[in-house]
Scaffold this motif. Structure first.
Motif, PDB file in Angstrom:
ATOM      1  N   LEU A   1       1.952  12.927  37.021  1.00 38.56           N
ATOM      2  CA  LEU A   1       1.992  13.384  35.585  1.00 38.56           C
ATOM      3  C   LEU A   1       1.474  14.708  35.495  1.00 38.56           C
ATOM      4  O   LEU A   1       2.060  15.565  34.786  1.00 38.56           O
ATOM      5  N   ASP A   2       0.549  15.027  35.938  1.00 37.13           N
ATOM      6  CA  ASP A   2      -0.381  16.447  35.726  1.00 37.13           C
ATOM      7  C   ASP A   2       0.937  17.613  36.535  1.00 37.13           C
ATOM      8  O   ASP A   2       0.977  18.600  35.724  1.00 37.13           O
ATOM      9  N   ILE A   3       1.369  17.402  37.607  1.00 35.72           N
ATOM     10  CA  ILE A   3       2.333  18.345  38.070  1.00 35.72           C
ATOM     11  C   ILE A   3       3.367  18.477  37.435  1.00 35.72           C
ATOM     12  O   ILE A   3       3.952  19.385  37.189  1.00 35.72           O
ATOM     13  N   TYR A   4       3.849  17.079  36.562  1.00 32.45           N
ATOM     14  CA  TYR A   4       5.009  17.562  35.933  1.00 32.45           C
ATOM     15  C   TYR A   4       4.657  18.117  34.509  1.00 32.45           C
ATOM     16  O   TYR A   4       5.554  19.143  34.157  1.00 32.45           O
ATOM     17  N   ALA A   5       3.676  18.092  34.119  1.00 30.21           N
ATOM     18  CA  ALA A   5       3.292  18.865  32.955  1.00 30.21           C
ATOM     19  C   ALA A   5       2.899  20.203  33.350  1.00 30.21           C
ATOM     20  O   ALA A   5       3.653  21.067  32.480  1.00 30.21           O
ATOM     21  N   ILE A   6       2.675  20.679  34.399  1.00 31.29           N
ATOM     22  CA  ILE A   6       2.475  22.120  34.620  1.00 31.29           C
ATOM     23  C   ILE A   6       3.581  22.542  34.869  1.00 31.29           C
ATOM     24  O   ILE A   6       3.923  23.780  34.328  1.00 31.29           O
TER      25      ILE A   6
ATOM     26  N   GLN B   1       6.637  21.795  33.437  1.00 33.04           N
ATOM     27  CA  GLN B   1       7.316  21.808  32.110  1.00 33.04           C
ATOM     28  C   GLN B   1       6.731  22.975  31.403  1.00 33.04           C
ATOM     29  O   GLN B   1       7.522  23.685  30.658  1.00 33.04           O
ATOM     30  N   THR B   2       5.447  23.231  31.401  1.00 28.47           N
ATOM     31  CA  THR B   2       4.736  24.318  30.781  1.00 28.47           C
ATOM     32  C   THR B   2       5.185  25.672  31.251  1.00 28.47           C
ATOM     33  O   THR B   2       5.689  26.563  30.461  1.00 28.47           O
ATOM     34  N   SER B   3       5.416  25.835  32.520  1.00 28.02           N
ATOM     35  CA  SER B   3       6.078  27.010  33.314  1.00 28.02           C
ATOM     36  C   SER B   3       7.275  27.083  32.727  1.00 28.02           C
ATOM     37  O   SER B   3       7.834  28.254  32.421  1.00 28.02           O
ATOM     38  N   ALA B   4       8.270  26.114  32.766  1.00 27.68           N
ATOM     39  CA  ALA B   4       9.879  26.336  32.178  1.00 27.68           C
ATOM     40  C   ALA B   4       9.774  26.909  30.732  1.00 27.68           C
ATOM     41  O   ALA B   4      10.509  27.533  30.460  1.00 27.68           O
ATOM     42  N   ILE B   5       9.034  26.230  30.102  1.00 21.49           N
ATOM     43  CA  ILE B   5       8.864  26.424  28.428  1.00 21.49           C
ATOM     44  C   ILE B   5       8.523  28.080  28.464  1.00 21.49           C
ATOM     45  O   ILE B   5       8.872  28.746  27.532  1.00 21.49           O
ATOM     46  N   ALA B   6       7.692  28.427  29.303  1.00 23.81           N
ATOM     47  CA  ALA B   6       6.965  29.900  29.264  1.00 23.81           C
ATOM     48  C   ALA B   6       8.169  30.740  29.421  1.00 23.81           C
ATOM     49  O   ALA B   6       8.565  31.780  28.821  1.00 23.81           O
TER      50      ALA B   6
ATOM     51  N   GLY C   1      14.268  32.854  37.973  1.00 21.68           N
ATOM     52  CA  GLY C   1      13.640  31.681  37.156  1.00 21.68           C
ATOM     53  C   GLY C   1      14.161  30.962  36.601  1.00 21.68           C
ATOM     54  O   GLY C   1      15.550  30.799  36.654  1.00 21.68           O
ATOM     55  N   ARG C   2      13.709  30.177  35.375  1.00 18.78           N
ATOM     56  CA  ARG C   2      14.516  29.181  34.649  1.00 18.78           C
ATOM     57  C   ARG C   2      14.648  29.857  33.207  1.00 18.78           C
ATOM     58  O   ARG C   2      15.331  28.823  32.492  1.00 18.78           O
ATOM     59  N   GLY C   3      14.382  30.684  33.228  1.00 16.38           N
ATOM     60  CA  GLY C   3      14.500  31.298  31.556  1.00 16.38           C
ATOM     61  C   GLY C   3      15.835  31.806  31.334  1.00 16.38           C
ATOM     62  O   GLY C   3      16.506  32.566  31.880  1.00 16.38           O
ATOM     63  N   ARG C   4      16.015  31.208  30.244  1.00 16.30           N
ATOM     64  CA  ARG C   4      17.717  31.450  29.643  1.00 16.30           C
ATOM     65  C   ARG C   4      17.868  31.348  28.074  1.00 16.30           C
ATOM     66  O   ARG C   4      17.098  30.717  27.540  1.00 16.30           O
ATOM     67  N   ALA C   5      18.477  32.319  27.506  1.00 13.75           N
ATOM     68  CA  ALA C   5      18.331  32.571  26.118  1.00 13.75           C
ATOM     69  C   ALA C   5      19.696  33.055  25.640  1.00 13.75           C
ATOM     70  O   ALA C   5      19.975  33.819  26.200  1.00 13.75           O
ATOM     71  N   VAL C   6      20.475  32.548  24.584  1.00 14.22           N
ATOM     72  CA  VAL C   6      21.656  32.950  24.109  1.00 14.22           C
ATOM     73  C   VAL C   6      21.533  33.134  22.389  1.00 14.22           C
ATOM     74  O   VAL C   6      20.895  32.300  21.985  1.00 14.22           O
ATOM     75  N   LEU C   7      21.780  34.192  22.004  1.00 15.35           N
ATOM     76  CA  LEU C   7      21.734  34.598  20.622  1.00 15.35           C
ATOM     77  C   LEU C   7      23.078  35.210  20.072  1.00 15.35           C
ATOM     78  O   LEU C   7      23.621  36.049  20.753  1.00 15.35           O
ATOM     79  N   THR C   8      23.459  34.851  18.865  1.00 13.29           N
ATOM     80  CA  THR C   8      24.555  35.392  18.232  1.00 13.29           C
ATOM     81  C   THR C   8      24.065  35.947  16.962  1.00 13.29           C
ATOM     82  O   THR C   8      23.419  35.139  16.190  1.00 13.29           O
ATOM     83  N   MET C   9      24.677  37.187  16.878  1.00 13.02           N
ATOM     84  CA  MET C   9      24.319  37.662  15.462  1.00 13.02           C
ATOM     85  C   MET C   9      25.581  38.506  14.883  1.00 13.02           C
ATOM     86  O   MET C   9      26.605  38.446  15.545  1.00 13.02           O
ATOM     87  N   VAL C  10      25.535  38.642  13.683  1.00 10.23           N
ATOM     88  CA  VAL C  10      26.727  39.396  13.072  1.00 10.23           C
ATOM     89  C   VAL C  10      25.965  40.785  12.313  1.00 10.23           C
ATOM     90  O   VAL C  10      24.969  40.791  11.746  1.00 10.23           O
ATOM     91  N   LYS C  11      26.676  42.073  12.805  1.00  9.09           N
ATOM     92  CA  LYS C  11      26.429  43.263  12.282  1.00  9.09           C
ATOM     93  C   LYS C  11      27.514  43.942  11.497  1.00  9.09           C
ATOM     94  O   LYS C  11      28.415  43.895  11.798  1.00  9.09           O
ATOM     95  N   ARG C  12      26.799  44.497  10.264  1.00  9.65           N
ATOM     96  CA  ARG C  12      27.751  45.240   9.726  1.00  9.65           C
ATOM     97  C   ARG C  12      27.999  46.821  10.411  1.00  9.65           C
ATOM     98  O   ARG C  12      27.293  47.404  11.216  1.00  9.65           O
ATOM     99  N   VAL C  13      29.491  47.057  10.303  1.00  9.58           N
ATOM    100  CA  VAL C  13      29.807  48.288  10.889  1.00  9.58           C
ATOM    101  C   VAL C  13      29.658  49.584   9.934  1.00  9.58           C
ATOM    102  O   VAL C  13      30.049  49.390   8.746  1.00  9.58           O
ATOM    103  N   THR C  14      29.021  50.630  10.456  1.00 17.32           N
ATOM    104  CA  THR C  14      28.987  51.657   9.545  1.00 17.32           C
ATOM    105  C   THR C  14      30.205  52.543   9.746  1.00 17.32           C
ATOM    106  O   THR C  14      30.635  52.802  10.714  1.00 17.32           O
ATOM    107  N   PRO C  15      30.615  52.934   8.630  1.00 16.42           N
ATOM    108  CA  PRO C  15      32.234  53.677   8.366  1.00 16.42           C
ATOM    109  C   PRO C  15      31.764  55.098   9.091  1.00 16.42           C
ATOM    110  O   PRO C  15      30.939  55.698   9.342  1.00 16.42           O
TER     111      PRO C  15
END
Length: 124
Positions: free
Chosen positions: A34-39, A41-46, A110-124
């Motif tokens: 259980l301790d090894i699993y917690a360590i 998971q903590t690494s994966a979250i970081a 590593g196991r770090g992955r992140a996806v982000l979507t945003m909308v930006k206004r285009v300057t003329p």
């Protein structure tokens, strides 16, 4: 000379001690797993949190970039001692004043992955 009655003797037999030690060792091994699993998971979250920070940094850069071009752009960024592969995809939206920006940050080795979507206004 009297012989002591065996019923009055106190203590544990060898078999009772072996059974108690076996039960204790099984419980200790379960707690160690259980301790090894917690360590782990903590690494994966970081790793995932650091990838999220990198993706948000790239979104801030895209927000302030006046010369966005449509299509896909790949780059590599080092942050927090880890290297991330960044994919930034810019696509038009039905509203010509806005563009969609998709950002993916994947940690190398590593196991770090992140996806982000945003909308930006285009300057003329």
């Amino acid at each position: 000379m009297t012989v002591p009655d065996r019923k009055q003797e106190q203590g544990f037999t060898l078999i009772e001690m072996l059974v108690a030690l076996a039960v204790f060792s099984i419980a200790a091994l379960a707690l160690m797993r259980l301790d090894i699993y917690a360590i782990s998971q903590t690494s994966a979250i970081a790793d995932a949190r650091l990838a999220d920070i990198v993706a948000r940094n790239e979104a801030a850069l895209a927000t302030t970039d006046p010369g966005l071009t449509f299509g896909e752009n790949r780059s590599t960024v080092t942050n927090g001692g880890s290297t991330f592969d960044i994919v930034r995809r810019i696509t038009p939206t039905p509203d010509t004043r806005l563009v969609r920006v998709d950002i993916a940050a994947v940690q190398q080795g590593g196991r770090g992955r992140a996806v982000l979507t945003m909308v930006k206004r285009v300057t003329p």
